[in-house]
Design an enzyme around this catalytic site. Structure first.
Site, PDB file in Angstrom:
ATOM      1  N   TYR A 146      -4.949  -6.566   2.830  1.00 20.18           N
ATOM      2  CA  TYR A 146      -4.678  -5.132   2.599  1.00 20.18           C
ATOM      3  C   TYR A 146      -5.646  -4.243   3.374  1.00 20.18           C
ATOM      4  O   TYR A 146      -5.247  -3.252   3.985  1.00 20.18           O
ATOM      5  CB  TYR A 146      -4.775  -4.873   1.093  1.00 20.18           C
ATOM      6  N   LYS A 150      -4.649  -1.556   6.174  1.00 19.32           N
ATOM      7  CA  LYS A 150      -4.948  -0.123   6.012  1.00 19.32           C
ATOM      8  C   LYS A 150      -5.854   0.406   7.124  1.00 19.32           C
ATOM      9  O   LYS A 150      -5.796   1.594   7.469  1.00 19.32           O
ATOM     10  CB  LYS A 150      -5.546   0.138   4.626  1.00 19.32           C
TER      11      LYS A 150
HETATM   12  P1  NAD Z   1       3.279   1.661  -6.153  1.00 19.57           P
HETATM   13  O1  NAD Z   1       3.222   0.174  -6.189  1.00 19.57           O
HETATM   14  O2  NAD Z   1       3.284   2.407  -7.439  1.00 19.57           O
HETATM   15  O3  NAD Z   1       4.541   2.153  -5.293  1.00 19.57           O
HETATM   16  C1  NAD Z   1       4.846   1.582  -4.054  1.00 19.57           C
HETATM   17  C2  NAD Z   1       6.328   1.753  -3.803  1.00 19.57           C
HETATM   18  O4  NAD Z   1       6.617   1.146  -2.523  1.00 19.57           O
HETATM   19  C3  NAD Z   1       7.204   1.055  -4.844  1.00 19.57           C
HETATM   20  O5  NAD Z   1       8.194   1.929  -5.323  1.00 19.57           O
HETATM   21  C4  NAD Z   1       7.788  -0.120  -4.065  1.00 19.57           C
HETATM   22  O6  NAD Z   1       9.092  -0.512  -4.504  1.00 19.57           O
HETATM   23  C5  NAD Z   1       7.824   0.438  -2.651  1.00 19.57           C
HETATM   24  N1  NAD Z   1       7.912  -0.621  -1.632  1.00 19.57           N
HETATM   25  C6  NAD Z   1       7.186  -1.770  -1.579  1.00 19.57           C
HETATM   26  N2  NAD Z   1       7.577  -2.510  -0.544  1.00 19.57           N
HETATM   27  C7  NAD Z   1       8.566  -1.839   0.070  1.00 19.57           C
HETATM   28  C8  NAD Z   1       9.376  -2.116   1.206  1.00 19.57           C
HETATM   29  N3  NAD Z   1       9.232  -3.253   1.906  1.00 19.57           N
HETATM   30  N4  NAD Z   1      10.302  -1.203   1.578  1.00 19.57           N
HETATM   31  C9  NAD Z   1      10.461  -0.048   0.868  1.00 19.57           C
HETATM   32  N5  NAD Z   1       9.717   0.264  -0.205  1.00 19.57           N
HETATM   33  C10 NAD Z   1       8.783  -0.628  -0.612  1.00 19.57           C
HETATM   34  O7  NAD Z   1       2.034   2.091  -5.242  1.00 19.57           O
HETATM   35  P2  NAD Z   1       1.226   3.487  -5.126  1.00 19.57           P
HETATM   36  O8  NAD Z   1      -0.028   3.334  -5.871  1.00 19.57           O
HETATM   37  O9  NAD Z   1       2.109   4.637  -5.396  1.00 19.57           O
HETATM   38  O10 NAD Z   1       0.843   3.407  -3.566  1.00 19.57           O
HETATM   39  C11 NAD Z   1       1.528   4.127  -2.551  1.00 19.57           C
HETATM   40  C12 NAD Z   1       0.779   3.970  -1.237  1.00 19.57           C
HETATM   41  O11 NAD Z   1      -0.561   4.429  -1.376  1.00 19.57           O
HETATM   42  C13 NAD Z   1       0.689   2.528  -0.751  1.00 19.57           C
HETATM   43  O12 NAD Z   1       0.773   2.486   0.666  1.00 19.57           O
HETATM   44  C14 NAD Z   1      -0.701   2.127  -1.198  1.00 19.57           C
HETATM   45  O13 NAD Z   1      -1.185   1.058  -0.420  1.00 19.57           O
HETATM   46  C15 NAD Z   1      -1.450   3.407  -0.984  1.00 19.57           C
HETATM   47  N6  NAD Z   1      -2.686   3.502  -1.777  1.00 19.57           N
HETATM   48  C16 NAD Z   1      -2.669   3.498  -3.148  1.00 19.57           C
HETATM   49  C17 NAD Z   1      -3.863   3.595  -3.845  1.00 19.57           C
HETATM   50  C18 NAD Z   1      -3.926   3.601  -5.345  1.00 19.57           C
HETATM   51  O14 NAD Z   1      -5.035   3.614  -5.902  1.00 19.57           O
HETATM   52  N7  NAD Z   1      -2.833   3.597  -6.067  1.00 19.57           N
HETATM   53  C19 NAD Z   1      -5.079   3.687  -3.151  1.00 19.57           C
HETATM   54  C20 NAD Z   1      -5.057   3.691  -1.768  1.00 19.57           C
HETATM   55  C21 NAD Z   1      -3.860   3.608  -1.095  1.00 19.57           C
END
Ligand code: NAD
Length: 245
Positions: A146, A150
């Site tokens: 990851y 990123k």
């Molecule tokens: P989440 O798991 O709640 O939501 C992610 C969404 O992406 C889900 O609805 C999932 O179905 C969809 N998804 C996964 N694979 C997919 C694919 N191949 N095609 C289409 N859709 C797909 O995650 P989140 O916490 O809302 O994270 C959103 C973004 O932010 C991600 O890129 C994550 O890496 C990044 N992020 C999150 C955090 C955190 O603390 N939550 C921190 C840093 C970065």
């Protein structure tokens, strides 16, 4: 904001759903893209948007999804590459399958979506690309796959800024810290820490002393998408309640 169409990937829930909602409030027409169209429907319905089912790591599905958005909503000129997954493990236990899965969604997914949408941005002479990175890009135990992805997203974004700037297109990254979402709930569960305790522990280590909310990230995305942010490109903004230590 003039009549603009945005695609937000991974927008059925979490940060993507909040971003779709925020962009709709900003006056854009929004395609809510996620793996399953049915999962994207409630977010889309709430904002009068279009639910689209597609796996961002599948080139044919991506091309079909972008064609459908173009036909049903209009040519997309805003893209938020937000879809993401984690497959955490210490390096010695990390499988090739889990490495490839994470690269496939974050890196190949962002590449395929951007390649499919950029044509419409070039045609319009205007575009906004916002990619979701993470504080994990700076290194995070248990996240070799990851954190690599990123960090890669940041390099991808800077190259997009260089290549596409002449067409009126900006590309930037939002790099969240700890945000309350299903993704971080799954992390707490995996390491066996009760959720409320996990949030308290994480918040205590954050300078502003609270966990991030999905709206905190949506607000930063909205800034980059704004008409007035046209001179900001190739940047990474850490939205983490403080500098990453
Ligand atoms: P989440 O798991 O709640 O939501 C992610 C969404 O992406 C889900 O609805 C999932 O179905 C969809 N998804 C996964 N694979 C997919 C694919 N191949 N095609 C289409 N859709 C797909 O995650 P989140 O916490 O809302 O994270 C959103 C973004 O932010 C991600 O890129 C994550 O890496 C990044 N992020 C999150 C955090 C955190 O603390 N939550 C921190 C840093 C970065």
């Amino acid at each position: 904001m003039p009549d603009r169409v945005a695609i937000v990937t991974g927008a059925a829930r979490g940060i993507g759903a909040a971003t779709a909602q925020r962009l709709a409030q900003d006056g854009l027409r929004v395609a809510v893209l996620d793996l399953e169209e049915s999962a994207a429907e409630s977010t889309a319905d709430a904002i009068g948007g279009l639910a689209i089912g597609a796996d961002v790591s599948d080139a044919a599905a991506v091309d079909a999804a972008v064609a459908r958005v173009t036909k049903e909503l209009g040519a997309p000129t805003v893209l938020v590459n937000n879809a993401g997954i984690t497959r955490d493990n210490l390096l010695f236990k990390m499988s090739e399958v889990d490495w490839d899965a994470v690269m496939g969604v974050h890196l190949k997914g962002a590449f395929l979506m951007t390649r499919a949408v950029q044509k419409h941005m070039v045609d319009a002479g205007w575009g906004r690309i916002v990619n979701l990175s993470s504080t994990s890009a700076l290194g995070n135990r248990g996240q070799a796959n990851y954190s690599t992805a990123k960090a890669g997203v940041q390099g991808f974004t800077k190259t997009l800024a260089l290549e596409l700037g002449r067409f009126g297109i900006t590309a930037n990254c939002v790099a969240p810290g700890f945000i309350v979402s299903d993704m971080t709930k799954a992390t707490a569960e995996r390491i066996g820490v009760e959720w409320d305790q996990y949030v308290r522990d994480r918040a205590a280590a954050i300078p502003v002393q609270r966990a991030g909310q999905v709206e905190d990230i949506a607000n930063a995305v909205s800034f980059f998408v704004d008409e007035r942010a046209g001179f900001v490109s190739g940047q990474v903004i850490y939205v983490a309640g403080g500098p990453k230590v």
